[in-house]
Design an enzyme around this catalytic site. Structure first.
Site, mmCIF file in Angstrom:
data_model
loop_
_atom_site.group_PDB
_atom_site.id
_atom_site.type_symbol
_atom_site.label_atom_id
_atom_site.label_comp_id
_atom_site.label_asym_id
_atom_site.label_seq_id
_atom_site.Cartn_x
_atom_site.Cartn_y
_atom_site.Cartn_z
ATOM 1 N N LEU A 160 0.884 -1.160 0.000
ATOM 2 C CA LEU A 160 0.000 0.000 0.000
ATOM 3 C C LEU A 160 0.925 1.215 0.000
ATOM 4 C CD1 LEU A 160 -2.816 -0.815 2.625
ATOM 5 C CD2 LEU A 160 -3.033 -0.728 0.147
ATOM 6 N N ASP A 161 0.531 2.266 -0.689
ATOM 7 C CA ASP A 161 1.371 3.464 -0.747
ATOM 8 C C ASP A 161 1.595 4.039 0.650
ATOM 9 O OD1 ASP A 161 1.408 3.291 -3.484
ATOM 10 O OD2 ASP A 161 -0.250 4.709 -3.763
ATOM 11 N N TYR A 162 2.626 4.840 0.758
ATOM 12 C CA TYR A 162 2.961 5.532 2.014
ATOM 13 C C TYR A 162 1.746 6.288 2.564
ATOM 14 C CZ TYR A 162 5.546 8.794 5.034
ATOM 15 O OH TYR A 162 5.998 9.518 6.090
ATOM 16 N N LYS A 183 -4.985 5.263 -7.918
ATOM 17 C CA LYS A 183 -4.720 6.681 -8.229
ATOM 18 C C LYS A 183 -4.620 6.880 -9.737
ATOM 19 C CE LYS A 183 -2.288 7.401 -3.878
ATOM 20 N NZ LYS A 183 -0.977 7.332 -3.217
#
Ligand code: URA
Length: 239
Positions: A103-105, A193
């Site tokens: 998962l992204d930051y 995104k």
């Protein structure tokens, strides 16, 4: 049954690094089912009886956790910039866990952490199409045709995304934002995104509410729980 390289199994038992385990094998200190094995890369299975200097090694048992990843945490074991990692949350757990995917930051939500490599590979294989439910706060309001495009598959760079489920949860015309639930089974880099960007919307906030059948109820941000055997078996049945 999973076959694994002998030096990997010895390393995972916490006896030595993989390099040192290789040296032990070459030195004739390792037996598999009673026989000395000096060939590196010899494959063993879960039932192989392995000894080092005639002491049986303890095979690491397999554990999988559901973690509620907070925002502001990286999904890798180490970070060059010294940021907090998902592994940091598991300092009380004696297993070497790693995340199943990323998962992204700046994304929060459901992330599986495991020391079961086979399970991780199974879940990450695109063929198995594990559904993931995301909730995104986006800038702007989706037009009906944009929703159709997202549902059918949107062109992101060279690739087209697979069909998705889209559900608008809330619209805020004053702030010109929308909360949208997106269910996908792919897991390409920045997938959600990029999908919204491809239809002209910026994701301001993103969380993963569900991974396969596992949701986050009973956990708060930063907490984890171990999966039951039944849950792990259910995950394995995606195959
Ligand atoms: N898609 C994204 O863009 N980011 C995530 O963290 C997960 C899916």
């Amino acid at each position: 049954m999973a076959l694994e390289r002998l030096q990997k199994v010895i390393a995972e038992a916490g006896i030595a690094s993989r390099r040192k385990a290789e040296k032990m094998i070459l030195a004739g200190r390792v037996r598999v089912d009673g026989k000395i094995v000096t060939k590196l890369g010899t494959k063993v299975d879960t039932f192989s009886n392995i000894t080092v200097d005639d002491e049986p090694i303890e095979r690491e048992s397999l554990h999988t956790y559901l973690f509620y990843k907070p925002r502001g945490v990286v999904s890798t074991a180490h970070d060059d910039k010294g940021r907090k990692t998902v592994v940091d949350y598991f300092s009380d757990v004696p297993y070497r866990l790693y995340p199943v995917g990323r998962l992204d930051y700046d994304t929060s939500g459901a992330l599986l952490m495991t020391n079961d490599g086979k399970l991780a590979n199974l879940l990450m294989h695109p063929r198995n199409e594990v559904p993931k439910v995301y909730v995104a706060k986006i800038k702007g309001i989706l037009k009906p045709e944009e929703i159709i495009t997202l549902k059918k598959g949107v062109k992101m760079d060279k690739r087209k995304s697979a069909p998705a489920k889209v559900k608008v949860l809330k619209t805020n015309p004053k702030k010109d934002t929308q909360i949208v639930q997106l269910t996908i089974h792919e897991g390409h880099y920045h997938q959600v995104k990029r999908m919204f960007k491809a239809v002209g919307h910026l994701v301001e906030k993103l969380s993963r509410e569900k991974y396969a059948f596992l949701d986050l109820h009973s956990l708060t941000s930063g907490e984890y729980r171990e999966l039951s055997r039944e849950e792990v078996d259910r995950l394995k049945s995606v195959d």
